[in-house]
Design an enzyme around this catalytic site. Sequence first.
Site, PDB file in Angstrom:
ATOM      1  N   ASP A  92       0.721  -1.118   0.106  1.00 44.38           N
ATOM      2  CA  ASP A  92      -0.085   0.027   0.117  1.00 44.38           C
ATOM      3  C   ASP A  92       0.997   1.202   0.000  1.00 44.38           C
ATOM      4  O   ASP A  92       1.717   1.288   0.803  1.00 44.38           O
ATOM      5  CB  ASP A  92      -0.927  -0.047   1.219  1.00 44.38           C
ATOM      6  CG  ASP A  92      -1.948   1.227   1.318  1.00 44.38           C
ATOM      7  OD1 ASP A  92      -3.066   0.921   0.804  1.00 44.38           O
ATOM      8  OD2 ASP A  92      -1.195   2.388   1.761  1.00 44.38           O
ATOM      9  N   TYR A  97       2.525  10.067   0.119  1.00 46.01           N
ATOM     10  CA  TYR A  97       3.539   9.555   0.965  1.00 46.01           C
ATOM     11  C   TYR A  97       4.782   9.865   0.434  1.00 46.01           C
ATOM     12  O   TYR A  97       6.006   9.771   1.056  1.00 46.01           O
ATOM     13  CB  TYR A  97       3.321   8.008   1.032  1.00 46.01           C
ATOM     14  CG  TYR A  97       2.106   7.802   1.644  1.00 46.01           C
ATOM     15  CD1 TYR A  97       1.278   8.414   2.310  1.00 46.01           C
ATOM     16  CD2 TYR A  97       1.821   6.241   1.506  1.00 46.01           C
ATOM     17  CE1 TYR A  97       0.171   7.777   2.830  1.00 46.01           C
ATOM     18  CE2 TYR A  97       0.724   5.693   2.204  1.00 46.01           C
ATOM     19  CZ  TYR A  97      -0.156   6.315   2.857  1.00 46.01           C
ATOM     20  OH  TYR A  97      -1.280   5.947   3.449  1.00 46.01           O
ATOM     21  N   LYS A 122      -3.203   5.986  -4.186  1.00 45.64           N
ATOM     22  CA  LYS A 122      -4.441   6.774  -3.787  1.00 45.64           C
ATOM     23  C   LYS A 122      -4.099   8.089  -4.530  1.00 45.64           C
ATOM     24  O   LYS A 122      -3.201   8.756  -4.538  1.00 45.64           O
ATOM     25  CB  LYS A 122      -4.634   7.007  -2.260  1.00 45.64           C
ATOM     26  CG  LYS A 122      -4.294   5.568  -1.405  1.00 45.64           C
ATOM     27  CD  LYS A 122      -4.215   5.991   0.001  1.00 45.64           C
ATOM     28  CE  LYS A 122      -4.072   4.742   0.754  1.00 45.64           C
ATOM     29  NZ  LYS A 122      -2.637   4.478   0.821  1.00 45.64           N
ATOM     30  N   HIS A 155      -8.040   9.272  -1.663  1.00 49.16           N
ATOM     31  CA  HIS A 155      -7.514   9.367  -0.555  1.00 49.16           C
ATOM     32  C   HIS A 155      -8.307   9.971   0.637  1.00 49.16           C
ATOM     33  O   HIS A 155      -8.511   9.636   1.751  1.00 49.16           O
ATOM     34  CB  HIS A 155      -6.026   9.928  -0.657  1.00 49.16           C
ATOM     35  CG  HIS A 155      -5.191   9.640   0.307  1.00 49.16           C
ATOM     36  ND1 HIS A 155      -3.822   9.498   0.246  1.00 49.16           N
ATOM     37  CD2 HIS A 155      -5.311   9.067   1.687  1.00 49.16           C
ATOM     38  CE1 HIS A 155      -3.191   8.984   1.404  1.00 49.16           C
ATOM     39  NE2 HIS A 155      -4.249   8.832   2.386  1.00 49.16           N
TER      40      HIS A 155
END
Length: 316
Positions: A92, A97, A122, A155
């Site tokens: 994931d 990120y 996402k 997200h």
Amino acid sequence: MNSQNQKNEINRRRFLQSGVKLAAAGIYLGMFGMPNLFGNVIMDKGAANIPDVKLNNGVKMPMLGFGTYGLRGEVCQQSVADAISVGYRLIDTAKVYGNEEAVGKAIKQSGIDRKQLFVTSKLWVDDAGYENAKKGFEETLTKLGLEYLDLYLIHRPRGDVKGSWKAMEELYAAGKIRAIGISNFDSEQLADLLSYAQVKPVVNQIETHAYFQQGNSYNLLKKHNVQMEAWAPFAEGRNGLFTDEVFAQIAKKYNKTIAQVNLRWHYQRGIVAIPRSSQKAHIVENLNIFDFKLNHEDISAIEKLDLNKTQFPEWS
């Protein structure tokens, strides 16, 4: 790592069995309370024998995966490569990120057949809307170095969600994404999406752990056959999770760690969990949850820990 995180890690290791067992040693899969809450759990012949759950579109998703939030650069690449090497198949990540390139390098480094992996990313708020979502998705694919995603999530429910979902539905129809879903949607936001969606979301990835068990969302997602997935299944150690006496007693009873008890609890609720670690011993430890079963007394004790409030108010 700050002092609190160091304390959490130390207390986690206190219950770690000497000589960590390889995750592949969980040969008792299927014998211990296989959940069927959100779909049919299916035994796969993956390296770690992690059970799959069948999503509402028929795609199979591992019940336990590897999260990458907070991992960057070489640390992220090595951690993901380690996770794949010991048997994780669900990886994931997310645009926000800042580690999609590192995740992609780790996948390439692993040498594993792409079809054996289940890769999630996402769509971030900045890319909300029909045209932006398509561009954002292509950027994600490029950074990961992949030809398709197994799961793509909105997200956060911000901006032009309807336009984003339309774009994702088209990418799904074109075979660029095997399944589409959402993250951090509450009941009202889910209801709104369902009012116009041509393709039902397969997953809602939300905050859920022992201190925020999300009973209402749990029941609602079950009703709509949308798989519940937990980010931060350990609450990132907040509220003293790794020193909690209830978990310590249960862990001692089964000769397991507090982390393993937490992941087993998620599994028995039928919830997909994606723990994260940069320590290989913990990456392996987190896989070894399928050779014991929490009993009714254990479950009741954990249920009483629910504070029914987020442990991450800064993310609300």
